[in-house]
Design a protein around this motif. Structure first.
Motif, PDB file in Angstrom:
ATOM      1  N   VAL A  68       0.919   6.924  -5.983  1.00  0.00           N
ATOM      2  CA  VAL A  68       1.416   5.624  -5.512  1.00  0.00           C
ATOM      3  C   VAL A  68       1.350   5.559  -3.990  1.00  0.00           C
ATOM      4  N   LYS A  69       1.792   6.647  -3.361  1.00  0.00           N
ATOM      5  CA  LYS A  69       1.782   6.688  -1.887  1.00  0.00           C
ATOM      6  C   LYS A  69       0.367   6.468  -1.365  1.00  0.00           C
ATOM      7  N   LYS A  70      -0.583   7.181  -1.954  1.00  0.00           N
ATOM      8  CA  LYS A  70      -1.974   7.076  -1.500  1.00  0.00           C
ATOM      9  C   LYS A  70      -2.511   5.653  -1.725  1.00  0.00           C
ATOM     10  N   SER A  71      -2.182   5.065  -2.861  1.00  0.00           N
ATOM     11  CA  SER A  71      -2.751   3.730  -3.107  1.00  0.00           C
ATOM     12  C   SER A  71      -2.155   2.671  -2.186  1.00  0.00           C
ATOM     13  N   ILE A  72      -0.894   2.845  -1.820  1.00  0.00           N
ATOM     14  CA  ILE A  72      -0.287   1.894  -0.878  1.00  0.00           C
ATOM     15  C   ILE A  72      -0.936   2.040   0.500  1.00  0.00           C
ATOM     16  N   LEU A  73      -1.168   3.292   0.910  1.00  0.00           N
ATOM     17  CA  LEU A  73      -1.821   3.533   2.204  1.00  0.00           C
ATOM     18  C   LEU A  73      -3.250   3.005   2.194  1.00  0.00           C
ATOM     19  N   ASP A  74      -3.990   3.323   1.113  1.00  0.00           N
ATOM     20  CA  ASP A  74      -5.376   2.858   1.018  1.00  0.00           C
ATOM     21  C   ASP A  74      -5.457   1.330   1.042  1.00  0.00           C
ATOM     22  N   ALA A  75      -4.434   0.682   0.507  1.00  0.00           N
ATOM     23  CA  ALA A  75      -4.447  -0.786   0.459  1.00  0.00           C
ATOM     24  C   ALA A  75      -4.194  -1.395   1.835  1.00  0.00           C
ATOM     25  N   GLY A  76      -3.671  -0.591   2.772  1.00  0.00           N
ATOM     26  CA  GLY A  76      -3.521  -1.100   4.132  1.00  0.00           C
ATOM     27  C   GLY A  76      -2.128  -1.026   4.724  1.00  0.00           C
ATOM     28  N   ALA A  77      -1.238  -0.279   4.086  1.00  0.00           N
ATOM     29  CA  ALA A  77       0.112  -0.161   4.654  1.00  0.00           C
ATOM     30  C   ALA A  77       0.074   0.609   5.974  1.00  0.00           C
ATOM     31  N   GLU A 155      -3.560  -5.331  -1.225  1.00  0.00           N
ATOM     32  CA  GLU A 155      -4.877  -4.920  -0.709  1.00  0.00           C
ATOM     33  C   GLU A 155      -5.723  -6.148  -0.364  1.00  0.00           C
ATOM     34  N   PHE A 156      -5.710  -7.136  -1.251  1.00  0.00           N
ATOM     35  CA  PHE A 156      -6.477  -8.369  -1.003  1.00  0.00           C
ATOM     36  C   PHE A 156      -6.012  -9.057   0.282  1.00  0.00           C
ATOM     37  N   LEU A 157      -4.696  -9.195   0.429  1.00  0.00           N
ATOM     38  CA  LEU A 157      -4.155  -9.887   1.605  1.00  0.00           C
ATOM     39  C   LEU A 157      -4.493  -9.134   2.891  1.00  0.00           C
ATOM     40  N   MET A 158      -4.506  -7.813   2.821  1.00  0.00           N
ATOM     41  CA  MET A 158      -4.866  -7.011   3.989  1.00  0.00           C
ATOM     42  C   MET A 158      -6.357  -7.120   4.278  1.00  0.00           C
ATOM     43  N   ALA A 159      -7.162  -7.026   3.231  1.00  0.00           N
ATOM     44  CA  ALA A 159      -8.621  -7.040   3.410  1.00  0.00           C
ATOM     45  C   ALA A 159      -9.101  -8.364   3.992  1.00  0.00           C
TER      46      ALA A 159
END
Ligand code: BES
Ligand code: MN
Ligand code: MN
Length: 479
Positions: A68-77, A155-159
Protein backbone atom coordinates in the motif's frame (compact mmCIF):
# COMPACT_ATOMS: atom_id res chain seq x y z
CA UNK A 1 -27.88 43.37 -15.18
CA UNK A 2 -25.63 45.25 -17.60
CA UNK A 3 -25.07 43.39 -20.85
CA UNK A 4 -21.32 43.28 -20.30
CA UNK A 5 -21.58 41.58 -16.95
CA UNK A 6 -24.15 39.15 -18.33
CA UNK A 7 -21.87 38.23 -21.22
CA UNK A 8 -18.94 37.76 -18.86
CA UNK A 9 -20.98 35.40 -16.76
CA UNK A 10 -22.11 33.37 -19.77
CA UNK A 11 -18.51 33.20 -20.93
CA UNK A 12 -17.41 31.92 -17.55
CA UNK A 13 -20.12 29.26 -17.57
CA UNK A 14 -19.22 28.09 -21.06
CA UNK A 15 -15.56 27.96 -20.16
CA UNK A 16 -16.39 25.93 -17.06
CA UNK A 17 -18.53 23.52 -19.08
CA UNK A 18 -15.74 23.19 -21.62
CA UNK A 19 -13.14 22.48 -18.97
CA UNK A 20 -15.48 20.00 -17.32
CA UNK A 21 -16.09 18.09 -20.54
CA UNK A 22 -12.35 18.00 -21.18
CA UNK A 23 -11.81 16.62 -17.65
CA UNK A 24 -14.47 13.97 -18.24
CA UNK A 25 -12.81 12.88 -21.45
CA UNK A 26 -9.37 12.76 -19.81
CA UNK A 27 -10.58 10.49 -17.01
CA UNK A 28 -12.13 8.07 -19.44
CA UNK A 29 -9.03 8.08 -21.63
CA UNK A 30 -6.71 7.64 -18.68
CA UNK A 31 -8.67 4.62 -17.44
CA UNK A 32 -8.82 3.12 -20.93
CA UNK A 33 -5.05 3.51 -21.40
CA UNK A 34 -4.14 2.11 -17.99
CA UNK A 35 -6.86 -0.38 -17.23
CA UNK A 36 -4.72 -3.49 -17.69
CA UNK A 37 -1.97 -2.14 -15.45
CA UNK A 38 -4.53 -1.08 -12.79
CA UNK A 39 -5.77 -4.65 -12.69
CA UNK A 40 -2.28 -6.18 -12.65
CA UNK A 41 -1.39 -4.02 -9.69
CA UNK A 42 -4.61 -4.82 -7.84
CA UNK A 43 -4.01 -8.53 -8.45
CA UNK A 44 -0.51 -8.30 -6.94
CA UNK A 45 -2.06 -6.66 -3.90
CA UNK A 46 -4.79 -9.29 -3.63
CA UNK A 47 -2.22 -12.12 -3.89
CA UNK A 48 -0.87 -11.16 -0.46
CA UNK A 49 -3.03 -13.16 2.00
CA UNK A 50 -3.37 -10.40 4.60
CA UNK A 51 -5.78 -12.14 6.97
CA UNK A 52 -5.68 -10.09 10.16
CA UNK A 53 -7.42 -12.77 12.25
CA UNK A 54 -4.75 -15.45 11.68
CA UNK A 55 -1.41 -15.32 13.52
CA UNK A 56 0.24 -17.33 10.73
CA UNK A 57 -0.38 -14.47 8.27
CA UNK A 58 1.50 -11.86 10.29
CA UNK A 59 4.31 -11.54 7.73
CA UNK A 60 1.74 -11.12 4.95
CA UNK A 61 0.15 -8.26 6.87
CA UNK A 62 3.43 -6.38 6.78
CA UNK A 63 3.88 -7.21 3.09
CA UNK A 64 0.42 -5.80 2.34
CA UNK A 65 1.22 -2.63 4.29
CA UNK A 66 4.44 -2.24 2.25
CA UNK A 67 2.47 -2.73 -0.94
CA UNK A 68 0.00 0.00 0.00
CA UNK A 69 2.80 2.38 0.94
CA UNK A 70 4.57 1.80 -2.37
CA UNK A 71 1.42 2.26 -4.43
CA UNK A 72 0.57 5.53 -2.71
CA UNK A 73 4.10 6.81 -3.34
CA UNK A 74 4.09 5.60 -6.95
CA UNK A 75 0.78 7.38 -7.49
CA UNK A 76 2.41 10.68 -6.54
CA UNK A 77 2.20 11.22 -2.80
CA UNK A 78 4.79 13.52 -1.22
CA UNK A 79 5.35 11.01 1.53
CA UNK A 80 4.06 7.71 2.82
CA UNK A 81 5.01 5.75 5.90
CA UNK A 82 4.17 2.61 7.79
CA UNK A 83 3.32 3.56 11.32
CA UNK A 84 3.34 0.87 13.97
CA UNK A 85 0.50 0.60 16.44
CA UNK A 86 -0.30 -1.80 19.27
CA UNK A 87 -1.49 -4.16 16.54
CA UNK A 88 -0.97 -4.14 12.79
CA UNK A 89 0.49 -0.97 11.31
CA UNK A 90 -1.34 1.90 9.67
CA UNK A 91 -0.18 3.11 6.27
CA UNK A 92 -0.23 6.90 6.13
CA UNK A 93 0.47 8.99 3.05
CA UNK A 94 -0.22 12.52 1.93
CA UNK A 95 -0.11 15.03 -0.87
CA UNK A 96 -0.44 18.63 0.16
CA UNK A 97 -1.22 20.92 -2.76
CA UNK A 98 -2.17 24.11 -0.97
CA UNK A 99 -2.63 24.91 2.73
CA UNK A 100 -5.76 26.88 1.79
CA UNK A 101 -7.35 24.01 -0.12
CA UNK A 102 -9.72 21.58 1.59
CA UNK A 103 -8.28 18.29 2.81
CA UNK A 104 -9.76 14.86 2.17
CA UNK A 105 -8.69 11.94 4.34
CA UNK A 106 -9.15 8.61 2.59
CA UNK A 107 -9.74 5.65 4.92
CA UNK A 108 -9.64 2.00 3.90
CA UNK A 109 -8.31 -1.34 5.12
CA UNK A 110 -5.70 -3.71 3.71
CA UNK A 111 -6.69 -6.68 5.88
CA UNK A 112 -9.18 -9.29 4.74
CA UNK A 113 -11.42 -11.94 6.30
CA UNK A 114 -10.38 -15.60 6.64
CA UNK A 115 -11.26 -17.76 3.63
CA UNK A 116 -12.90 -20.83 5.21
CA UNK A 117 -14.67 -22.95 4.00
CA UNK A 118 -11.98 -23.36 1.37
CA UNK A 119 -13.59 -26.21 -0.55
CA UNK A 120 -16.47 -23.95 -1.58
CA UNK A 121 -14.19 -21.63 -3.57
CA UNK A 122 -14.29 -22.19 -7.33
CA UNK A 123 -10.80 -20.71 -7.69
CA UNK A 124 -8.15 -20.27 -4.96
CA UNK A 125 -8.99 -17.19 -2.83
CA UNK A 126 -5.60 -15.52 -3.26
CA UNK A 127 -5.19 -16.25 -6.97
CA UNK A 128 -7.46 -13.60 -8.50
CA UNK A 129 -9.30 -14.74 -11.58
CA UNK A 130 -11.69 -12.95 -13.91
CA UNK A 131 -14.88 -14.82 -14.75
CA UNK A 132 -17.87 -13.22 -16.45
CA UNK A 133 -16.51 -9.72 -15.94
CA UNK A 134 -15.88 -10.13 -12.22
CA UNK A 135 -12.70 -10.43 -10.20
CA UNK A 136 -12.94 -13.48 -7.94
CA UNK A 137 -10.72 -13.40 -4.85
CA UNK A 138 -10.72 -12.68 -1.13
CA UNK A 139 -10.50 -8.90 -0.81
CA UNK A 140 -11.58 -8.28 -4.43
CA UNK A 141 -14.27 -5.97 -3.03
CA UNK A 142 -13.71 -5.79 0.76
CA UNK A 143 -11.66 -3.73 0.84
CA UNK A 144 -8.65 -4.13 -1.43
CA UNK A 145 -10.58 -3.56 -4.66
CA UNK A 146 -12.47 -0.58 -3.29
CA UNK A 147 -9.48 0.94 -1.52
CA UNK A 148 -7.29 0.59 -4.60
CA UNK A 149 -9.78 2.65 -6.65
CA UNK A 150 -8.77 5.59 -4.47
CA UNK A 151 -5.09 5.07 -5.13
CA UNK A 152 -5.75 4.98 -8.88
CA UNK A 153 -8.12 7.99 -8.83
CA UNK A 154 -5.39 9.88 -6.96
CA UNK A 155 -2.81 8.70 -9.50
CA UNK A 156 -4.98 10.12 -12.29
CA UNK A 157 -5.33 13.50 -10.57
CA UNK A 158 -1.57 13.66 -10.01
CA UNK A 159 -0.68 12.54 -13.53
CA UNK A 160 -2.92 15.19 -15.07
CA UNK A 161 -1.98 17.85 -12.54
CA UNK A 162 -5.62 18.36 -11.61
CA UNK A 163 -5.71 17.51 -7.89
CA UNK A 164 -7.80 20.31 -6.31
CA UNK A 165 -7.57 19.16 -2.66
CA UNK A 166 -4.99 18.02 -0.19
CA UNK A 167 -5.21 14.28 0.19
CA UNK A 168 -4.27 12.09 3.14
CA UNK A 169 -4.46 8.32 3.20
CA UNK A 170 -5.01 6.27 6.35
CA UNK A 171 -5.15 2.59 5.47
CA UNK A 172 -5.41 0.24 8.44
CA UNK A 173 -4.82 -3.49 8.89
CA UNK A 174 -7.28 -4.36 11.64
CA UNK A 175 -10.74 -3.47 10.36
CA UNK A 176 -11.86 -7.07 10.06
CA UNK A 177 -10.95 -7.75 13.69
CA UNK A 178 -12.69 -4.66 15.05
CA UNK A 179 -9.96 -1.98 14.66
CA UNK A 180 -8.60 -2.52 18.20
CA UNK A 181 -5.66 -0.11 17.79
CA UNK A 182 -7.03 2.59 15.51
CA UNK A 183 -8.90 4.71 18.03
CA UNK A 184 -5.71 5.17 20.05
CA UNK A 185 -3.76 5.81 16.84
CA UNK A 186 -6.24 8.55 15.95
CA UNK A 187 -6.10 10.22 19.35
CA UNK A 188 -2.29 10.26 19.16
CA UNK A 189 -2.32 11.74 15.65
CA UNK A 190 -5.16 14.26 15.70
CA UNK A 191 -3.05 16.97 14.02
CA UNK A 192 -1.57 14.72 11.39
CA UNK A 193 -5.01 13.44 10.44
CA UNK A 194 -6.71 16.86 10.36
CA UNK A 195 -9.08 17.01 7.39
CA UNK A 196 -12.40 18.44 6.26
CA UNK A 197 -13.94 15.07 5.49
CA UNK A 198 -13.14 11.36 5.58
CA UNK A 199 -13.86 9.54 2.34
CA UNK A 200 -14.48 5.79 2.49
CA UNK A 201 -15.29 3.19 -0.13
CA UNK A 202 -16.08 0.09 1.94
CA UNK A 203 -19.84 -0.25 1.52
CA UNK A 204 -22.30 -1.20 -1.21
CA UNK A 205 -24.54 0.47 -3.75
CA UNK A 206 -28.07 -0.69 -4.61
CA UNK A 207 -27.25 -1.99 -8.10
CA UNK A 208 -24.84 -1.30 -10.94
CA UNK A 209 -27.25 1.24 -12.44
CA UNK A 210 -28.48 2.55 -9.08
CA UNK A 211 -25.80 4.64 -7.42
CA UNK A 212 -26.30 5.16 -3.72
CA UNK A 213 -24.51 6.72 -0.81
CA UNK A 214 -24.52 4.95 2.53
CA UNK A 215 -25.89 7.25 5.21
CA UNK A 216 -26.17 4.77 8.05
CA UNK A 217 -24.10 1.96 9.51
CA UNK A 218 -25.14 -0.30 12.35
CA UNK A 219 -23.18 -0.66 15.56
CA UNK A 220 -22.05 -4.01 16.88
CA UNK A 221 -21.74 -6.08 20.03
CA UNK A 222 -19.92 -9.32 19.36
CA UNK A 223 -20.02 -11.81 22.23
CA UNK A 224 -18.70 -15.26 23.00
CA UNK A 225 -20.63 -17.51 25.36
CA UNK A 226 -19.16 -20.52 27.14
CA UNK A 227 -21.49 -22.94 28.91
CA UNK A 228 -19.93 -25.50 31.24
CA UNK A 229 -21.67 -28.56 32.69
CA UNK A 230 -19.88 -31.62 34.11
CA UNK A 231 -16.11 -31.56 34.62
CA UNK A 232 -15.46 -33.90 31.66
CA UNK A 233 -17.21 -35.22 28.56
CA UNK A 234 -19.54 -38.01 29.69
CA UNK A 235 -20.88 -41.20 28.10
CA UNK A 236 -24.24 -40.06 26.73
CA UNK A 237 -25.81 -43.38 27.62
CA UNK A 238 -24.51 -43.73 31.16
CA UNK A 239 -25.29 -40.11 32.05
CA UNK A 240 -27.83 -38.98 29.43
CA UNK A 241 -31.09 -37.84 31.00
CA UNK A 242 -29.61 -37.26 34.43
CA UNK A 243 -27.23 -34.35 33.83
CA UNK A 244 -27.84 -30.92 32.24
CA UNK A 245 -26.14 -31.07 28.84
CA UNK A 246 -24.42 -27.68 28.19
CA UNK A 247 -25.11 -27.94 24.45
CA UNK A 248 -28.83 -28.50 25.10
CA UNK A 249 -28.79 -25.67 27.62
CA UNK A 250 -27.06 -23.27 25.23
CA UNK A 251 -29.47 -24.15 22.42
CA UNK A 252 -32.47 -23.40 24.67
CA UNK A 253 -30.95 -20.16 25.89
CA UNK A 254 -30.26 -18.98 22.37
CA UNK A 255 -33.72 -20.00 21.18
CA UNK A 256 -35.27 -17.84 23.90
CA UNK A 257 -33.33 -14.72 22.85
CA UNK A 258 -36.00 -13.89 20.28
CA UNK A 259 -39.77 -14.26 20.62
CA UNK A 260 -42.50 -15.20 18.13
CA UNK A 261 -42.42 -11.68 16.66
CA UNK A 262 -38.65 -11.86 16.29
CA UNK A 263 -38.24 -9.30 19.02
CA UNK A 264 -35.09 -9.61 21.08
CA UNK A 265 -36.03 -10.61 24.65
CA UNK A 266 -32.99 -9.22 26.50
CA UNK A 267 -34.26 -6.83 29.18
CA UNK A 268 -33.65 -3.18 28.25
CA UNK A 269 -32.32 -4.07 24.80
CA UNK A 270 -34.62 -1.64 22.97
CA UNK A 271 -34.46 1.17 25.56
CA UNK A 272 -32.18 3.45 23.56
CA UNK A 273 -33.24 2.46 20.03
CA UNK A 274 -33.90 5.55 17.97
CA UNK A 275 -37.32 5.10 16.42
CA UNK A 276 -37.41 6.36 12.87
CA UNK A 277 -40.52 8.42 12.09
CA UNK A 278 -43.02 7.71 9.33
CA UNK A 279 -41.75 10.49 7.06
CA UNK A 280 -38.27 9.04 7.00
CA UNK A 281 -39.57 5.50 6.65
CA UNK A 282 -41.62 6.60 3.65
CA UNK A 283 -38.56 8.27 2.14
CA UNK A 284 -36.56 5.08 2.70
CA UNK A 285 -39.27 3.02 1.04
CA UNK A 286 -38.76 4.98 -2.17
CA UNK A 287 -35.41 3.24 -2.71
CA UNK A 288 -36.02 0.46 -5.21
CA UNK A 289 -36.12 -2.98 -3.57
CA UNK A 290 -37.46 -6.26 -4.89
CA UNK A 291 -38.20 -8.89 -2.27
CA UNK A 292 -38.43 -11.53 -4.99
CA UNK A 293 -34.93 -10.76 -6.30
CA UNK A 294 -33.61 -10.63 -2.74
CA UNK A 295 -34.98 -14.08 -1.88
CA UNK A 296 -33.89 -15.58 -5.18
CA UNK A 297 -30.32 -14.30 -4.84
CA UNK A 298 -29.80 -16.15 -1.56
CA UNK A 299 -32.20 -19.04 -2.32
CA UNK A 300 -34.65 -18.69 0.54
CA UNK A 301 -38.43 -19.14 0.19
CA UNK A 302 -39.46 -16.77 2.95
CA UNK A 303 -37.92 -13.70 4.51
CA UNK A 304 -38.09 -13.57 8.30
CA UNK A 305 -37.60 -10.69 10.70
CA UNK A 306 -39.08 -8.35 13.28
CA UNK A 307 -42.80 -7.95 12.67
CA UNK A 308 -43.99 -4.52 11.59
CA UNK A 309 -40.89 -3.75 9.51
CA UNK A 310 -39.91 -4.28 5.87
CA UNK A 311 -36.77 -6.16 4.88
CA UNK A 312 -34.67 -3.01 4.20
CA UNK A 313 -35.92 -1.57 7.52
CA UNK A 314 -34.99 -4.75 9.38
CA UNK A 315 -31.35 -4.30 8.39
CA UNK A 316 -31.25 -0.51 8.06
CA UNK A 317 -33.00 0.88 11.13
CA UNK A 318 -33.62 -2.07 13.48
CA UNK A 319 -31.21 -4.01 15.68
CA UNK A 320 -30.70 -7.76 15.27
CA UNK A 321 -29.18 -10.76 17.05
CA UNK A 322 -27.53 -13.71 15.33
CA UNK A 323 -25.48 -16.76 16.15
CA UNK A 324 -22.32 -16.58 14.05
CA UNK A 325 -20.93 -19.92 15.17
CA UNK A 326 -21.86 -22.64 17.63
CA UNK A 327 -19.87 -25.67 18.73
CA UNK A 328 -19.21 -28.22 21.43
CA UNK A 329 -19.04 -31.96 21.89
CA UNK A 330 -18.26 -34.25 19.01
CA UNK A 331 -18.34 -32.58 15.58
CA UNK A 332 -16.06 -34.96 13.66
CA UNK A 333 -17.14 -37.55 11.14
CA UNK A 334 -19.51 -40.34 12.18
CA UNK A 335 -20.96 -40.75 15.64
CA UNK A 336 -19.37 -40.59 19.04
CA UNK A 337 -21.74 -40.92 21.96
CA UNK A 338 -20.72 -38.10 24.21
CA UNK A 339 -22.37 -35.58 26.47
CA UNK A 340 -20.07 -32.55 26.21
CA UNK A 341 -18.56 -30.82 29.17
CA UNK A 342 -18.67 -27.47 27.39
CA UNK A 343 -20.58 -25.71 24.61
CA UNK A 344 -19.87 -22.39 22.94
CA UNK A 345 -21.47 -19.80 20.71
CA UNK A 346 -20.38 -16.57 19.07
CA UNK A 347 -23.26 -14.12 18.92
CA UNK A 348 -23.43 -10.78 17.18
CA UNK A 349 -25.91 -8.03 17.86
CA UNK A 350 -26.21 -5.30 15.25
CA UNK A 351 -27.15 -2.02 16.87
CA UNK A 352 -28.81 1.16 15.70
CA UNK A 353 -28.18 4.81 16.59
CA UNK A 354 -28.22 5.69 20.29
CA UNK A 355 -27.72 2.07 21.41
CA UNK A 356 -24.33 1.85 23.10
CA UNK A 357 -22.38 -1.33 22.53
CA UNK A 358 -20.85 -1.44 26.04
CA UNK A 359 -24.30 -1.14 27.59
CA UNK A 360 -25.67 -3.86 25.31
CA UNK A 361 -22.70 -6.12 26.22
CA UNK A 362 -23.64 -5.75 29.88
CA UNK A 363 -27.37 -6.35 29.30
CA UNK A 364 -26.52 -9.47 27.30
CA UNK A 365 -24.27 -10.86 30.01
CA UNK A 366 -26.83 -10.23 32.77
CA UNK A 367 -29.56 -11.81 30.68
CA UNK A 368 -27.52 -14.91 29.82
CA UNK A 369 -26.64 -15.45 33.49
CA UNK A 370 -30.29 -15.04 34.44
CA UNK A 371 -31.62 -17.59 31.95
CA UNK A 372 -28.92 -20.22 32.50
CA UNK A 373 -30.65 -23.40 33.65
CA UNK A 374 -29.61 -25.31 36.79
CA UNK A 375 -26.64 -27.57 36.30
CA UNK A 376 -24.51 -25.30 34.09
CA UNK A 377 -22.29 -22.28 34.55
CA UNK A 378 -22.10 -19.50 31.96
CA UNK A 379 -19.18 -17.26 31.00
CA UNK A 380 -19.69 -14.34 28.63
CA UNK A 381 -17.03 -12.21 27.06
CA UNK A 382 -17.11 -9.37 24.56
CA UNK A 383 -14.88 -9.92 21.52
CA UNK A 384 -15.36 -6.51 19.95
CA UNK A 385 -17.92 -3.87 19.23
CA UNK A 386 -18.61 -0.31 18.35
CA UNK A 387 -21.26 2.27 17.66
CA UNK A 388 -23.38 2.88 14.60
CA UNK A 389 -23.22 5.96 12.42
CA UNK A 390 -25.68 8.22 10.68
CA UNK A 391 -24.34 10.62 8.14
CA UNK A 392 -26.14 13.87 7.40
CA UNK A 393 -27.07 14.64 3.79
CA UNK A 394 -27.12 18.42 4.05
CA UNK A 395 -23.34 18.73 3.92
CA UNK A 396 -21.00 19.88 1.17
CA UNK A 397 -19.34 16.47 1.23
CA UNK A 398 -22.63 14.65 0.64
CA UNK A 399 -23.57 17.03 -2.16
CA UNK A 400 -20.14 16.57 -3.74
CA UNK A 401 -20.49 12.78 -3.60
CA UNK A 402 -24.01 13.03 -4.98
CA UNK A 403 -22.94 15.22 -7.91
CA UNK A 404 -19.98 12.91 -8.58
CA UNK A 405 -22.29 9.90 -8.91
CA UNK A 406 -24.76 11.89 -10.98
CA UNK A 407 -21.95 12.76 -13.39
CA UNK A 408 -20.71 9.21 -13.94
CA UNK A 409 -23.94 7.21 -13.54
CA UNK A 410 -26.30 9.76 -15.05
CA UNK A 411 -28.57 9.38 -12.01
CA UNK A 412 -28.81 11.05 -8.64
CA UNK A 413 -27.68 8.56 -5.97
CA UNK A 414 -30.13 7.36 -3.31
CA UNK A 415 -29.19 7.71 0.38
CA UNK A 416 -29.34 4.26 1.99
CA UNK A 417 -28.91 2.91 5.52
CA UNK A 418 -26.77 -0.19 5.44
CA UNK A 419 -26.96 -3.10 7.86
CA UNK A 420 -23.18 -3.52 7.99
CA UNK A 421 -20.76 -1.98 10.47
CA UNK A 422 -17.55 0.00 10.33
CA UNK A 423 -17.34 0.86 14.03
CA UNK A 424 -14.29 3.10 13.65
CA UNK A 425 -16.39 5.63 11.69
CA UNK A 426 -18.15 6.83 14.85
CA UNK A 427 -14.78 6.98 16.63
CA UNK A 428 -13.47 9.20 13.82
CA UNK A 429 -16.20 11.67 14.62
CA UNK A 430 -15.62 11.42 18.36
CA UNK A 431 -11.82 11.57 18.37
CA UNK A 432 -10.99 13.56 15.23
CA UNK A 433 -14.21 15.55 14.96
CA UNK A 434 -14.51 14.66 11.28
CA UNK A 435 -17.57 13.28 9.51
CA UNK A 436 -17.31 10.49 6.94
CA UNK A 437 -18.75 10.02 3.49
CA UNK A 438 -19.46 6.40 2.63
CA UNK A 439 -19.14 6.27 -1.12
CA UNK A 440 -19.20 2.53 -1.71
CA UNK A 441 -19.17 0.71 -5.03
CA UNK A 442 -19.71 -2.88 -3.89
CA UNK A 443 -22.80 -4.96 -4.59
CA UNK A 444 -24.69 -7.31 -2.25
CA UNK A 445 -23.87 -10.08 -4.73
CA UNK A 446 -20.12 -9.55 -4.19
CA UNK A 447 -20.26 -12.21 -1.44
CA UNK A 448 -17.91 -10.36 0.90
CA UNK A 449 -16.74 -12.53 3.84
CA UNK A 450 -18.04 -15.59 1.91
CA UNK A 451 -16.47 -18.09 -0.49
CA UNK A 452 -16.16 -16.72 -4.05
CA UNK A 453 -15.99 -13.07 -3.04
CA UNK A 454 -16.01 -11.04 -6.23
CA UNK A 455 -16.00 -7.52 -7.57
CA UNK A 456 -17.24 -6.59 -11.02
CA UNK A 457 -14.69 -4.84 -13.25
CA UNK A 458 -17.45 -2.37 -14.08
CA UNK A 459 -17.67 -1.25 -10.45
CA UNK A 460 -13.90 -1.08 -10.07
CA UNK A 461 -13.45 1.22 -13.06
CA UNK A 462 -16.63 3.21 -12.31
CA UNK A 463 -15.27 3.93 -8.86
CA UNK A 464 -11.98 5.18 -10.29
CA UNK A 465 -13.94 7.38 -12.66
CA UNK A 466 -16.29 8.78 -9.99
CA UNK A 467 -13.83 9.61 -7.20
CA UNK A 468 -11.98 12.45 -9.03
CA UNK A 469 -15.30 14.29 -9.43
CA UNK A 470 -15.79 14.11 -5.68
CA UNK A 471 -12.53 16.01 -5.18
CA UNK A 472 -13.50 18.53 -7.83
CA UNK A 473 -16.98 19.29 -6.53
CA UNK A 474 -15.81 19.23 -2.92
CA UNK A 475 -13.08 21.80 -3.62
CA UNK A 476 -15.36 23.91 -5.80
CA UNK A 477 -18.17 24.06 -3.23
CA UNK A 478 -15.82 25.06 -0.40
CA UNK A 479 -14.99 28.28 -2.21
N1 BES B 1 -16.82 -3.35 4.61
C1 BES B 1 -17.43 -4.04 5.69
C2 BES B 1 -18.66 -3.36 6.23
C3 BES B 1 -19.80 -3.10 5.27
C4 BES B 1 -19.98 -3.84 4.11
C5 BES B 1 -20.68 -2.09 5.57
C6 BES B 1 -21.03 -3.55 3.26
C7 BES B 1 -21.74 -1.82 4.74
C8 BES B 1 -21.90 -2.55 3.58
C9 BES B 1 -16.41 -4.22 6.80
O1 BES B 1 -15.17 -4.66 6.31
C10 BES B 1 -16.90 -5.26 7.74
O2 BES B 1 -16.96 -6.39 7.36
N2 BES B 1 -17.23 -4.89 8.99
C11 BES B 1 -17.54 -5.83 10.00
C12 BES B 1 -17.39 -5.25 11.37
C13 BES B 1 -16.08 -5.53 12.04
C14 BES B 1 -16.09 -5.01 13.45
C15 BES B 1 -15.61 -6.95 11.97
C16 BES B 1 -18.98 -6.27 9.90
O3 BES B 1 -19.87 -5.51 9.49
O4 BES B 1 -19.22 -7.44 10.26
MN1 MN C 1 -14.54 -3.59 4.67
MN1 MN D 1 -15.35 -6.85 5.93
Amino acid sequence: MPAKKFLARIKKQILYKFKFLAFMKTIQEYIEENKVRFLDELFDFIRIPSISAKPENKADMLKAAEYVKKSILDAGADAAEIISTDGFPVVYGEKMVDPEAPTVLVYGHYDVQPVEPLDLWESPPFEPEIREGKIYARGADDDKGQMFMHVKAFEFLMATNTLPCNVKFMIEGEEEIGSPSLKKFCSENVKKLAADVILISDTTMLAQDLPSITVGLRGLSYMEVEVTGPNRDLHSGLYGGAVMNPANALAKMIASLTDENNHITIGGFYDDVMEVDQTERKAMARAPFSLETYKKAIEIDKEVGESGFTTPERTGIRPSLDVNGIWGGYTGEGAKTVLPSKAYAKISMRLVPHQKSKKIDALFETHMQAIAPDGVRVKVKSLHGGEGYVSPIDTIAYQAASRACETTFGKKPIPVRSGGSIPIVSDFEEVLGIKSILLGFGLDSDAIHSPNENYPLYNFYKGIETIPYFYNFFAEMQK
